[in-house]
Design a protein around this motif. Structure first.
Motif, short mmCIF file in Angstrom:
data_model
loop_
_atom_site.label_atom_id
_atom_site.label_comp_id
_atom_site.label_asym_id
_atom_site.label_seq_id
_atom_site.Cartn_x
_atom_site.Cartn_y
_atom_site.Cartn_z
N PRO A 4 0.83 -1.21 0.00
CA PRO A 4 0.00 0.00 0.00
C PRO A 4 0.87 1.26 0.00
O PRO A 4 1.85 1.32 0.73
N LYS A 5 0.46 2.24 -0.81
CA LYS A 5 1.27 3.45 -0.98
C LYS A 5 0.40 4.69 -0.78
O LYS A 5 -0.69 4.77 -1.34
N ALA A 6 0.89 5.61 0.01
CA ALA A 6 0.14 6.85 0.25
C ALA A 6 1.01 8.05 -0.05
O ALA A 6 2.22 8.04 0.18
N LEU A 7 0.36 9.08 -0.57
CA LEU A 7 1.04 10.33 -0.93
C LEU A 7 0.51 11.46 -0.06
O LEU A 7 -0.69 11.62 0.10
N VAL A 76 -4.33 9.54 -0.98
CA VAL A 76 -3.61 10.81 -0.93
C VAL A 76 -4.19 11.66 0.17
O VAL A 76 -5.40 11.60 0.43
N LYS A 77 -3.34 12.37 0.90
CA LYS A 77 -3.85 13.36 1.84
C LYS A 77 -3.26 14.71 1.49
O LYS A 77 -2.13 14.80 1.01
N GLY A 98 -7.72 10.53 -11.20
CA GLY A 98 -8.92 9.80 -10.77
C GLY A 98 -8.77 9.18 -9.38
O GLY A 98 -9.42 8.19 -9.07
N TRP A 99 -7.91 9.79 -8.53
CA TRP A 99 -7.72 9.25 -7.18
C TRP A 99 -9.00 9.42 -6.36
O TRP A 99 -9.62 10.48 -6.37
N ARG A 100 -9.38 8.35 -5.66
CA ARG A 100 -10.64 8.35 -4.91
C ARG A 100 -10.42 8.45 -3.40
O ARG A 100 -11.22 9.04 -2.69
N ASN A 101 -9.37 7.81 -2.89
CA ASN A 101 -9.11 7.82 -1.44
C ASN A 101 -8.38 9.11 -1.07
O ASN A 101 -7.17 9.13 -0.85
N VAL A 102 -9.15 10.19 -1.04
CA VAL A 102 -8.57 11.52 -0.87
C VAL A 102 -8.97 12.08 0.50
O VAL A 102 -10.17 12.23 0.78
N VAL A 103 -7.99 12.35 1.35
CA VAL A 103 -8.26 12.93 2.66
C VAL A 103 -7.77 14.38 2.64
O VAL A 103 -6.59 14.63 2.38
N ILE A 219 -5.71 8.32 8.68
CA ILE A 219 -6.91 7.96 7.88
C ILE A 219 -6.46 7.54 6.48
O ILE A 219 -6.89 6.51 5.95
N ALA A 220 -5.59 8.36 5.87
CA ALA A 220 -5.14 8.06 4.50
C ALA A 220 -4.42 6.71 4.46
O ALA A 220 -4.63 5.91 3.54
N ALA A 221 -3.59 6.43 5.46
CA ALA A 221 -2.86 5.16 5.48
C ALA A 221 -3.83 3.99 5.53
O ALA A 221 -3.68 2.99 4.81
N GLU A 222 -4.86 4.11 6.36
CA GLU A 222 -5.83 3.01 6.48
C GLU A 222 -6.64 2.85 5.19
O GLU A 222 -6.95 1.72 4.79
N LEU A 223 -6.95 3.95 4.53
CA LEU A 223 -7.66 3.84 3.25
C LEU A 223 -6.75 3.20 2.20
O LEU A 223 -7.21 2.40 1.39
N ALA A 224 -5.45 3.53 2.25
CA ALA A 224 -4.50 2.95 1.28
C ALA A 224 -4.46 1.43 1.41
O ALA A 224 -4.25 0.71 0.44
N LYS A 225 -4.68 0.95 2.64
CA LYS A 225 -4.67 -0.51 2.86
C LYS A 225 -5.98 -1.16 2.45
O LYS A 225 -6.15 -2.37 2.58
N GLY A 226 -6.94 -0.33 2.02
CA GLY A 226 -8.21 -0.88 1.55
C GLY A 226 -9.28 -0.96 2.63
O GLY A 226 -10.34 -1.56 2.42
#
Ligand SMILES: Nc1ncnc2c1ncn2[C@@H]1O[C@H](COP(=O)(O)OP(=O)(O)OP(=O)(O)O)[C@@H](O)[C@H]1O
Ligand SMILES: Cc1ncc(CO)c(N)n1
Length: 271
Positions: A4-7, A76-77, A98-103, A219-226
């Motif tokens: 999992p990767k977060a920006l 991404v946060k 088209g990033w959806r997991n945006v905090v 929050i972003a890290a947990e979303l990155a993990k699905g």
């Protein structure tokens, strides 16, 4: 194994407690590979912000391109974005990829009072970035600005969350760190249908520098993990509670939280 990767798209805090530094530490602690697009360099320590050097909007956009076209971004946060130009560039890239997991952590003012967002950038934040957010995490003063109203009670906090949700974020979390009227720190969530609260005991400490950055990064890290958004917010609340409870007491002012406390607690419990 997929990693999992977060920006994080945010400002640098030389003191290491907030901004990019807090975000990357939090990603790492939660088992997520962290990447950054830096929007501004702040000269900062536990005593306050001594300087702000914004980068050109193109610098943020190009860093996002570099990461997005090669490594890939699961979440991404955004933190300190400073100007309307930077917000427009960042929102444009999020939409294009088209990033959806945006905090979106709508950072406006540092705890000591220094402006981290120009006043004329609030409209861009509301109209360009909030529509793309899965979660937006204002503190109470930021929620007052976004909703255009004073917040003196939980009822008013609910009304503000309702107004902020109208800009399009899927979930609004109005954090309660600034409400010192109770012995609990209570965060309000609103998903467009129902309100809920997340509570922790209020820790009597001045070492709360970077709490908001750390919370939104978790929050972003947990979303990155699905993980689903409700679970992500709950884990983030536990992460920040542990970080505040075990703060490090370093520096002469408002010190950083302890980014490794949550993992230490988990490892201790597993032993
Ligand atoms: N003293 C405290 N004890 C327990 N939890 C706290 C305390 N202060 C803040 N929190 C929690 O920390 C998280 C961040 O809230 P806060 O309102 O402090 O954010 P913020 O003002 O955006 O932070 P910052 O500007 O330092 O990044 C929330 O989950 C909040 O409930
Ligand atoms: C760079 C940066 N971002 C956000 C905050 C808010 O805590 C801060 N103090 N510094």
């Amino acid at each position: 194994m997929s990693i999992p990767k977060a920006l994080t798209v945010a400002g640098s805090d030389s003191g290491g407690g907030a901004g990019i530094q807090a975000d990357i530490k939090t990603f790492q602690e939660l088992g997520v590979f962290g990447m950054s697009a830096i929007t501004a360099i702040t000269v900062q320590n536990t005593l306050g912000v001594q300087g702000v050097y914004p980068l050109p909007a193109a610098a943020a956009a190009e860093q996002m391109d570099a990461v997005g076209t090669d490594l890939g971004v699961d979440a991404v946060k955004t933190g300190m974005l400073f100007s309307a130009d930077i917000i427009e560039a960042v929102a444009g890239r999020i939409a294009d990829f088209g990033w959806r997991n945006v905090v979106v952590d709508p950072v406006m003012v540092a705890k000591g009072g220094a402006r981290l967002l120009q006043q004329d950038a609030v409209d861009a934040l509301k109209n360009k970035l909030l529509p793309l957010a899965a979660v937006v995490t204002p503190n109470i003063p930021e929620a007052e600005v976004l909703a255009g109203m004073a917040i003196r009670s939980m009822e008013e906090r609910c009304e503000a969350a309702y107004r902020i949700a109208a800009y399009g974020p899927a979930m609004v979390v109005i954090k309660g760190g600034h409400d010192e009227s109770s012995d609990k720190a209570v965060d309000l969530t609103f998903d467009g249908e129902s309100f809920s609260t997340l509570e922790g005991s209020r820790i009597d400490t001045r070492h709360t520098h970077g709490t908001g950055c750390t919370f939104s990064a978790a929050i972003a890290a947990e979303l990155a993990k699905g993980n689903p958004v409700n679970e992500a917010v709950r884990t983030a609340r536990e992460f920040i509670q542990a970080a505040i409870e075990n703060s490090l007491g370093i520096g002469g002012g408002s010190g950083p939280t302890n980014h490794w406390a949550f993992r230490s607690q988990k490892e201790g419990a597993a032993r």
